[in-house]
Structure formats: C-alpha cells, structure tokens
Design an enzyme around this catalytic site. Structure first.
Site, short mmCIF file in Angstrom:
data_model
loop_
_atom_site.label_atom_id
_atom_site.label_comp_id
_atom_site.label_asym_id
_atom_site.label_seq_id
_atom_site.Cartn_x
_atom_site.Cartn_y
_atom_site.Cartn_z
N SER A 147 0.71 -1.11 0.08
CA SER A 147 -0.08 -0.05 -0.12
C SER A 147 0.71 1.46 -0.07
CB SER A 147 -0.77 0.10 1.38
OG SER A 147 -1.42 1.23 1.58
N TYR A 160 -3.61 0.37 10.04
CA TYR A 160 -3.49 -0.10 8.52
C TYR A 160 -2.07 0.28 8.15
CZ TYR A 160 -4.51 -0.96 3.57
OH TYR A 160 -4.55 -1.20 2.20
#
Ligand code: GCO
Length: 256
Positions: A147, A160
């Site tokens: 990510s 996250y």
C-alpha cells in the site's frame, strides 16, 4: 530468448488470499488469464462459491477454499488440502486485508489487533506454511499486496499503516532467509483504486478533490492496471527480482 511465454503461468497453482472480491478478485483473474490454476480464498463461503463459479463460467481453472488466514488451526490444514487436491502452490499472493479508519487515539485494542492480525500476522502464517513446500521444491513466488501506507501515513489509518509498513519489512526479512531456495518474495503497491475498501472515499467529494491534486496522473487507477506488475513478479520474468515493492500509483510517491 522467447519473450512471448515469459509472462505465462500455464499450469502453475496460485493461491490468492482475500480474493472473492476487490483487488484480490481482479489479481486472481489476471493470474488465471495467464494460465494459472487459481485457488481463491475468503471467509464468506457463499461469496467465495459465487466468485469461483463466475471464474469457471469464464473458462478459468478456479477453485475456492474458505479459511480465515488469522487462524493457524484453519490455515495449515487448508493449505495441506489445497496441495493434496489441486497441487503444490507455486505462487502465493498475500492479498487479504482490512481497513478500519479512526483517529489513532480512538483506536481500541480489538481494532488494532484485528487489523494487525489480518494484514500482517495472517500473511506471515500463510507464507510460513506455503514456504515449507517451496523450500523443498527449491522454487516459489510470494507476492504481497502492499500500500502507499507501506511508505507514508494518512490520517485515520494508523493500524493499517503500521501493518502495511510491517509488510514492507517482512518482504525483506523473507528475502534474506528464503531467496537462497530460489523463492522470490516481492510486493505490489497499489495507489488509489475504487474497491469495496475505498468506495466510501471515492464517494466523498472532498477526498476526491484532494486525491486528484495529490496524484500526478490526476485520476483513480483501474484495478486491471495492477496486472502487469503482478505478472512480472509471478512469472519467470521476475526470477531475479527479490525484496522489492513495485508501486502502481499514478506517481503519488514521486510527488510532495
Ligand atoms: C485509505 C485507503 C488506502 C488504500 C490503499 C492506498 O484509507 O487511504 O484505504 O489505504 O486502501 O492502501 O495505497
């Protein structure tokens, strides 16, 4: 040099975690289109069966195995069943992930543990089991869905971001321990693509305006634009690439 088959995966078994929807489903279709026998995974039996049937109706060699990657007692037997029923796993895509957005000081222990368990620890549990066979066979591909948060933070995405940053370094840890067994461990780093995870952001005009200004390409990505980087890392074309993350982000990480 035969470049026309360099990116082919004919007959190779690929397990993609979290693949009954979202990016995992798109990545799985890309691997299947390159000839792989794709093993789809999810926790929701019904959704997984529907996606597996959809793949088969499109002519792909697809199988569905429901298990929760955060539970070793489910994952280890499931991987043994897959290797017995479908074949040795040559390509593992650690894609399963969840997002829980909140200011960090409001994040509960449960939320923190849930995000880290799915996005980081679960990927380790699956990789450790699959790597046992890859080490014996002296070949394998392990690819993580990383990510932008493997590199940068964004407000309200603390757990996250911590997990995806951990994934960035887990890729390097696996590389230094397992590359000697002819296993290539890498990641693809998606920028912003519209999926079930990001739809609330895509429907927010303020976020959209910010993202269009922050992205040099001035647009959201199309999930199929991830397939090229995936096939490079999943095929013989990537046999000497190890410990790397290829970002597919429209230039976001190149810009202040
Ligand atoms: C967010 C999004 C991002 C994307 C993706 C970006 O809240 O900003 O969920 O984390 O999902 O990971 O690379």
């Amino acid at each position: 040099m035969k470049v026309d088959t360099l990116f082919r995966l004919d007959g190779r078994v690929a397990l993609i975690t979290g693949s009954s929807q979202g990016l995992g489903k798109v990545l799985s279709r890309g691997l299947a289109a390159a000839g792989a026998r794709v093993v789809l995974n999810g926790r929701d039996q019904e959704k997984l069966a529907k996606t597996t049937e959809e793949f088969r109706s499109q002519g792909y060699d697809a199988y569905g195995y429901a298990f929760d990657i955060t539970r070793k007692e489910e994952t280890d037997p499931a991987i043994e069943r897959i290797e017995a029923e479908v074949g040795p796993i040559e390509i593992l895509v650690n894609n399963a992930g969840i997002q829980r957005r909140a200011p960090l000081h409001e994040v509960s222990d449960e939320t923190w543990n849930e995000v880290l368990a799915t996005n980081l620890t679960g990927a380790f549990i699956v990789s450790r089991k699959v790597a046992q066979g890859m080490i014996q066979r002296q070949r394998g591909k392990i690819i993580f869905t990383c990510s932008l948060m493997s590199e940068l933070g964004r407000t309200t995405t603390g757990p996250y971001t911590a997990a995806k940053g951990g994934v960035r370094m887990l890729i390097r840890a696996m590389c230094v321990d397992w590359a000697r067994y002819n296993i290539q461990i890498n990641g693809i780093g998606p920028g912003y693509f519209i999926t079930e995870m990001t739809r609330p952001l895509a429907e927010n005009p303020e976020f959209n305006a910010w993202l269009m200004g922050r992205t040099p390409a001035r647009r959201w990505g199309d999930p199929e634009e991830l397939i090229g980087a995936l096939l490079l890392l999943a095929s013989d074309a990537g046999n000497f690439i190890n410990g790397q993350i290829i970002y597919v982000d429209g230039g976001i990480l190149a810009a202040l």
